[in-house]
Design a protein around this motif. Structure first.
Motif, PDB file in Angstrom:
ATOM      1  N   PHE A 201       0.806  -1.219   0.000  1.00 57.61           N
ATOM      2  CA  PHE A 201       0.000   0.000   0.000  1.00 57.61           C
ATOM      3  C   PHE A 201       0.839   1.269   0.000  1.00 57.61           C
ATOM      4  O   PHE A 201       0.346   2.352   0.262  1.00 57.61           O
ATOM      5  CB  PHE A 201      -0.976  -0.034   1.190  1.00 57.61           C
ATOM      6  N   ILE A 202       2.131   1.100  -0.256  1.00 57.52           N
ATOM      7  CA  ILE A 202       3.002   2.261  -0.415  1.00 57.52           C
ATOM      8  C   ILE A 202       3.657   2.176  -1.782  1.00 57.52           C
ATOM      9  O   ILE A 202       3.618   1.132  -2.444  1.00 57.52           O
ATOM     10  CB  ILE A 202       4.114   2.310   0.658  1.00 57.52           C
ATOM     11  N   LYS A 203       4.235   3.264  -2.204  1.00 59.74           N
ATOM     12  CA  LYS A 203       5.089   3.227  -3.391  1.00 59.74           C
ATOM     13  C   LYS A 203       6.209   4.208  -3.151  1.00 59.74           C
ATOM     14  O   LYS A 203       6.130   5.025  -2.226  1.00 59.74           O
ATOM     15  CB  LYS A 203       4.303   3.598  -4.645  1.00 59.74           C
ATOM     16  N   LYS A 204       7.240   4.108  -3.967  1.00 61.90           N
ATOM     17  CA  LYS A 204       8.460   4.864  -3.695  1.00 61.90           C
ATOM     18  C   LYS A 204       8.842   5.688  -4.909  1.00 61.90           C
ATOM     19  O   LYS A 204       8.822   5.180  -6.033  1.00 61.90           O
ATOM     20  CB  LYS A 204       9.583   3.893  -3.340  1.00 61.90           C
TER      21      LYS A 204
ATOM     22  N   ARG B 134       3.004  13.653  -4.690  1.00 61.53           N
ATOM     23  CA  ARG B 134       2.645  12.293  -4.266  1.00 61.53           C
ATOM     24  C   ARG B 134       3.023  11.272  -5.335  1.00 61.53           C
ATOM     25  O   ARG B 134       3.418  10.165  -5.026  1.00 61.53           O
ATOM     26  CB  ARG B 134       1.124  12.176  -4.044  1.00 61.53           C
ATOM     27  N   ASN B 135       2.820  11.644  -6.597  1.00 59.75           N
ATOM     28  CA  ASN B 135       2.902  10.646  -7.664  1.00 59.75           C
ATOM     29  C   ASN B 135       3.916  11.014  -8.748  1.00 59.75           C
ATOM     30  O   ASN B 135       3.670  11.901  -9.563  1.00 59.75           O
ATOM     31  CB  ASN B 135       1.526  10.468  -8.310  1.00 59.75           C
ATOM     32  N   ALA B 136       5.032  10.314  -8.756  1.00 58.02           N
ATOM     33  CA  ALA B 136       6.033  10.457  -9.817  1.00 58.02           C
ATOM     34  C   ALA B 136       6.991   9.298  -9.646  1.00 58.02           C
ATOM     35  O   ALA B 136       7.272   8.887  -8.513  1.00 58.02           O
ATOM     36  CB  ALA B 136       6.781  11.785  -9.697  1.00 58.02           C
ATOM     37  N   GLY B 137       7.483   8.744 -10.751  1.00 63.81           N
ATOM     38  CA  GLY B 137       8.433   7.641 -10.655  1.00 63.81           C
ATOM     39  C   GLY B 137       9.738   8.103 -10.036  1.00 63.81           C
ATOM     40  O   GLY B 137      10.220   7.544  -9.056  1.00 63.81           O
ATOM     41  N   ALA B 138      10.314   9.163 -10.620  1.00 67.07           N
ATOM     42  CA  ALA B 138      11.540   9.744 -10.078  1.00 67.07           C
ATOM     43  C   ALA B 138      11.396  11.259 -10.113  1.00 67.07           C
ATOM     44  O   ALA B 138      10.828  11.816 -11.048  1.00 67.07           O
ATOM     45  CB  ALA B 138      12.757   9.319 -10.891  1.00 67.07           C
ATOM     46  N   ILE B 139      11.909  11.904  -9.071  1.00 67.34           N
ATOM     47  CA  ILE B 139      11.778  13.358  -8.938  1.00 67.34           C
ATOM     48  C   ILE B 139      13.184  13.969  -8.999  1.00 67.34           C
ATOM     49  O   ILE B 139      14.059  13.593  -8.214  1.00 67.34           O
ATOM     50  CB  ILE B 139      11.097  13.718  -7.602  1.00 67.34           C
ATOM     51  N   PHE B 140      13.396  14.873  -9.945  1.00 67.75           N
ATOM     52  CA  PHE B 140      14.679  15.539 -10.134  1.00 67.75           C
ATOM     53  C   PHE B 140      14.527  16.972  -9.661  1.00 67.75           C
ATOM     54  O   PHE B 140      13.683  17.710 -10.158  1.00 67.75           O
ATOM     55  CB  PHE B 140      15.093  15.502 -11.608  1.00 67.75           C
ATOM     56  N   ILE B 141      15.365  17.369  -8.709  1.00 69.84           N
ATOM     57  CA  ILE B 141      15.171  18.651  -8.033  1.00 69.84           C
ATOM     58  C   ILE B 141      16.234  19.651  -8.461  1.00 69.84           C
ATOM     59  O   ILE B 141      17.431  19.382  -8.346  1.00 69.84           O
ATOM     60  CB  ILE B 141      15.216  18.444  -6.506  1.00 69.84           C
TER      61      ILE B 141
ATOM     62  N   PRO C 148      20.008   5.926  -8.909  1.00 69.11           N
ATOM     63  CA  PRO C 148      18.628   5.403  -8.865  1.00 69.11           C
ATOM     64  C   PRO C 148      18.272   4.692 -10.160  1.00 69.11           C
ATOM     65  O   PRO C 148      18.850   4.973 -11.217  1.00 69.11           O
ATOM     66  CB  PRO C 148      17.784   6.661  -8.674  1.00 69.11           C
ATOM     67  N   ASN C 149      17.310   3.788 -10.093  1.00 67.35           N
ATOM     68  CA  ASN C 149      16.981   2.975 -11.249  1.00 67.35           C
ATOM     69  C   ASN C 149      16.239   3.774 -12.310  1.00 67.35           C
ATOM     70  O   ASN C 149      15.404   4.610 -11.978  1.00 67.35           O
ATOM     71  CB  ASN C 149      16.144   1.775 -10.819  1.00 67.35           C
ATOM     72  N   HIS C 150      16.548   3.529 -13.575  1.00 65.90           N
ATOM     73  CA  HIS C 150      15.817   4.253 -14.619  1.00 65.90           C
ATOM     74  C   HIS C 150      14.605   3.456 -15.131  1.00 65.90           C
ATOM     75  O   HIS C 150      13.884   3.936 -16.001  1.00 65.90           O
ATOM     76  CB  HIS C 150      16.745   4.708 -15.761  1.00 65.90           C
TER      77      HIS C 150
ATOM     78  N   PHE D  44       2.753   2.089  -8.595  1.00 63.73           N
ATOM     79  CA  PHE D  44       3.977   1.307  -8.779  1.00 63.73           C
ATOM     80  C   PHE D  44       5.202   2.159  -8.447  1.00 63.73           C
ATOM     81  O   PHE D  44       5.129   3.383  -8.438  1.00 63.73           O
ATOM     82  CB  PHE D  44       4.109   0.817 -10.227  1.00 63.73           C
ATOM     83  N   SER D  45       6.322   1.481  -8.229  1.00 58.66           N
ATOM     84  CA  SER D  45       7.570   2.160  -7.899  1.00 58.66           C
ATOM     85  C   SER D  45       8.634   1.822  -8.932  1.00 58.66           C
ATOM     86  O   SER D  45       8.451   0.926  -9.756  1.00 58.66           O
ATOM     87  CB  SER D  45       8.066   1.701  -6.525  1.00 58.66           C
ATOM     88  N   ALA D  46       9.753   2.507  -8.853  1.00 59.25           N
ATOM     89  CA  ALA D  46      10.919   2.169  -9.663  1.00 59.25           C
ATOM     90  C   ALA D  46      11.316   0.719  -9.408  1.00 59.25           C
ATOM     91  O   ALA D  46      11.074   0.191  -8.321  1.00 59.25           O
ATOM     92  CB  ALA D  46      12.082   3.074  -9.294  1.00 59.25           C
ATOM     93  N   LEU D  47      11.916   0.088 -10.406  1.00 53.45           N
ATOM     94  CA  LEU D  47      12.510  -1.232 -10.186  1.00 53.45           C
ATOM     95  C   LEU D  47      13.527  -1.100  -9.051  1.00 53.45           C
ATOM     96  O   LEU D  47      14.284  -0.124  -9.005  1.00 53.45           O
ATOM     97  CB  LEU D  47      13.201  -1.718 -11.462  1.00 53.45           C
TER      98      LEU D  47
END
Lengths: 437, 437
Positions: free
Chosen positions: A387-390, B344-351, B366-368, B379-382
């Motif tokens: 129930f989480i995602k990263k 809340r929702n993004a696969g990868a966040i570049f700041i 980090p995984n691409h 879903f999350s990054a691999l």
């Protein structure tokens, strides 16, 4: 119950037999399920109401599909006070175990100005499917809702088919309320999965759907996977008892039967190094069969998917157990903790003669939603992880990027991705030009 | 590239347009993929060799399907030494990041003799699919293999289609060897997924299949899901840049194009609170288009799935970004870290303005392999998480079980599971009988 000498061959045959129970082999219902899903996607509530009338023989409308606070109060009045107390005691244990599964966001940084990390966010909306019908499992309601709640999911939506009286079973409602469901809807089957996956006027779209169900529900979940997330696809229940001559046959037999009673597709397997134990367990099973209320189910389940396997030694027994990768595994041997260390594949491992499997179904705290049908080789129990995602976090300062920018450009160019290379190059084009001879 | 005023309506339209790219909408290829899978399951190697001849125009046999050590050595000789050096530098960062994702087994215990825990075990066999064709992405090989290796997977099996010369691209082989692939096979497409899922004489069955591929590969992975595990189903690449008036349009435009160049289905979106930035980014894009080598792809991608969205304020911009749930997200604003906290929702966040997205594709660590098509909502990054599984551990002593045994019995009986109740009751039947009046 067949008694078989354990070999590579017999293990292979048993695995093949067990896999017959996989929902992957029910392709013939796929078209019907696809129809239902397409209909719900297109027509929304109208399709939901019509399927509920067809399958559950109940008229629901936009006004009655959501369970009201008054209905929940009514359920509390109908449920036995001592059962409510047991539910609350179990909830304390289940919450406490799942709280230990919480994961933290983390980061690392360097003084040159790089920060890398991982941000943990709970899912926003989760759908919990609860089967209806004669069998009512409030424990399953707790096990599906608590990890979502502990993860911090703000919207937990439950759906369950109404009974013929148009109502939801009171213990289901009470368990849902105690565990923390935010909204409850009276709809079941593949149509409920469609509503949760696509949303209708009455039921909000969710990000993930969890919970057990019949073959239509399982196929519908598989079909919407990718559009939303789902938990693993559950098959019939399983127990594998790994035992040596120190085990009590009276207990081992009782534990095997506790899973066999679930349904005719359930599987109960004893792997033992002791021929004597094998014989005594068989006798004990015959004794219990005379008194247990679900005798018919148990007999069919044992006949189809029950095995007593005799192993040469404990290592051979453990190898076979790892191949079978059972949902539940009991270890009733000398040095049971050492045996556990060699177990790679099992949904849940119960150690020692007083860790009977039903302890885990109801009370100890770990989740009873577990991988079945050999999927314990790659799936885990339902948990807060579901129930989480990263999100990965990347920050580089100008100087940090400058240090490595030429490496990135070279890598990108080697992949012929020139716009990738360009996006790094433009940030240093002035000074890189100056450097050129 | 369309410039649109951001509203709830426009966000909804954009989401609908983006979802057209989902592999869930390619049902027409499902039957062909099902045929290939069924054939590989039934005929094994024979089917593999025949499909490889048909689709890749290459004859492979049981003797040549596995890449040999000599072929790997040949690849090392063919690859540019400086590229190898960059691959090795990138590997250090990728490994270091993924090592931080490792999870520990844990337990808690009480003096009354209860132990509850979670045992973490790596998967035993993992299949990594690597696409062939003209585009060669050694970075993708690293990103798929490293997390499995760090998780401790003992057998990593890679498959990739051979070129017309019957060979695998040298940079792919070198990257695979450097990252730690144990076995490499020359087979691609849905047939490779079938081989990994069911096993053939040449290729061992695995527990999980990861890696990108074309629509046939994606559908095949979806079809075998449940029989084995898979990573999330990847769609076309995406970037969403969240920027205010402080952003440099020269950089923002370059970053948008870096994803647009992937393929015609890729999506590049700018959400900004600054109309001026929007206009300048458009101008910059026109400038870059004149010089970038993959102009045709970029133009089509921008035309179909490129947007510049003008938001009233940053909160509105963030809300839309959370709805779109992009694979890659860049935050180029004042107080970029504060903005990140609201994402809340993004696969990868570049700041920040030096954390250009290609930094994450190749080098930062980090995984691409990231969730696409809105699936970053669930879903999350691999990651290392994809290559481990967890078994619950339950131990109760006699006295600990005795204390709660009546609660469990009551719960089981309320669910009409009498054999469950029995398996607890038999352990205390003598003393419970004595207690009775």
């Amino acid at each position: 119950m067949r008694t078989v000498r354990l070999t590579k061959e017999s293990t292979k045959d048993i695995l093949e037999n067990l896999l017959k129970r996989s929902p992957n082999n029910y392709g013939k219902f796929e078209a019907a399920v696809a129809d239902i899903l397409a209909n719900v996607k297109e027509k929304g509530d109208e399709a939901l109401f019509s399927y509920t009338k067809e399958f559950d023989k109940v008229e629901v409308t936009a006004d009655t599909i959501r369970v009201t606070e008054a209905e929940i109060q009514e359920a509390y009045e109908a449920v036995d006070a001592s059962l409510l107390e047991v539910i609350r005691k179990a909830l304390v244990n289940i919450r406490s175990y799942h709280e230990k599964q919480r994961q933290n966001s983390w980061f690392t940084s360097t003084e040159n100005g790089t920060m890398l990390g991982q941000k943990v966010t709970p899912l926003n909306r989760v759908g919990v499917y609860v089967p209806g019908g004669k069998a009512v499992y409030p424990s399953s309601v707790l096990m599906n809702i608590v990890p979502a709640k502990v993860a911090g999911v703000p919207h937990i939506v439950m759906t369950t088919p109404p009974g013929k009286d148009g109502k939801v079973n009171p213990s289901t409602l009470v368990a849902a309320k105690e565990a923390g469901a935010d909204e409850i809807y009276k709809v079941g089957g593949a149509q409920a999965i469609g509503a949760l996956a696509y949303g209708t006027a009455s039921i909000p779209k969710v990000d993930k759907i969890v919970g057990p169900g019949n073959i239509f529900v399982a196929l519908a979940k598989k079909a919407v996977y990718g559009h939303v997330s789902i938990d693993s696809i559950a098959g019939p229940s399983e127990i594998l008892v790994l035992a040596d001559e120190t085990a009590n046959p009276h207990y081992v037999a009782a534990d095997l039967l506790s899973q066999a009673e679930h349904d005719e597709m359930a599987s109960a397997i004893l792997i033992t190094t002791s021929t004597e134990l094998a014989q005594n367990v068989e006798k004990e099973i015959d004794g219990y069969l005379k008194v247990l209320s679900r005798r018919e189910i148990i007999e069919k389940s044992l006949e189809n998917f029950g095995y007593i396997l005799i192993a040469e030694d404990m290592d051979e027994a453990i190898d076979a157990a790892n191949e079978i990768a059972s949902e539940h595994m009991e270890i009733v041997t000398k040095n049971a903790f050492e045996v556990m260390m060699k177990v790679r594949n099992a949904g849940a491992i119960f150690i020692g003669e007083y860790s009977s499997e039903p302890l885990g179904d109801y009370f100890a705290g770990p989740n009873h939603v577990l991988p079945t049908n050999g999927t314990a080789k790659f799936f885990s129990a339902l948990s807060v992880d579901d129930f989480i995602k990263k999100s990965s976090i990347v920050y580089y300062s100008r100087s940090a990027l400058k240090e490595i920018h030429k490496d990135i450009i070279q890598f990108a160019i080697s992949e012929q991705l020139t716009a990738h290379a360009n996006s790094i190059a433009v940030r240093f084009e002035d000074e890189d030009k100056k450097e050129e001879p």
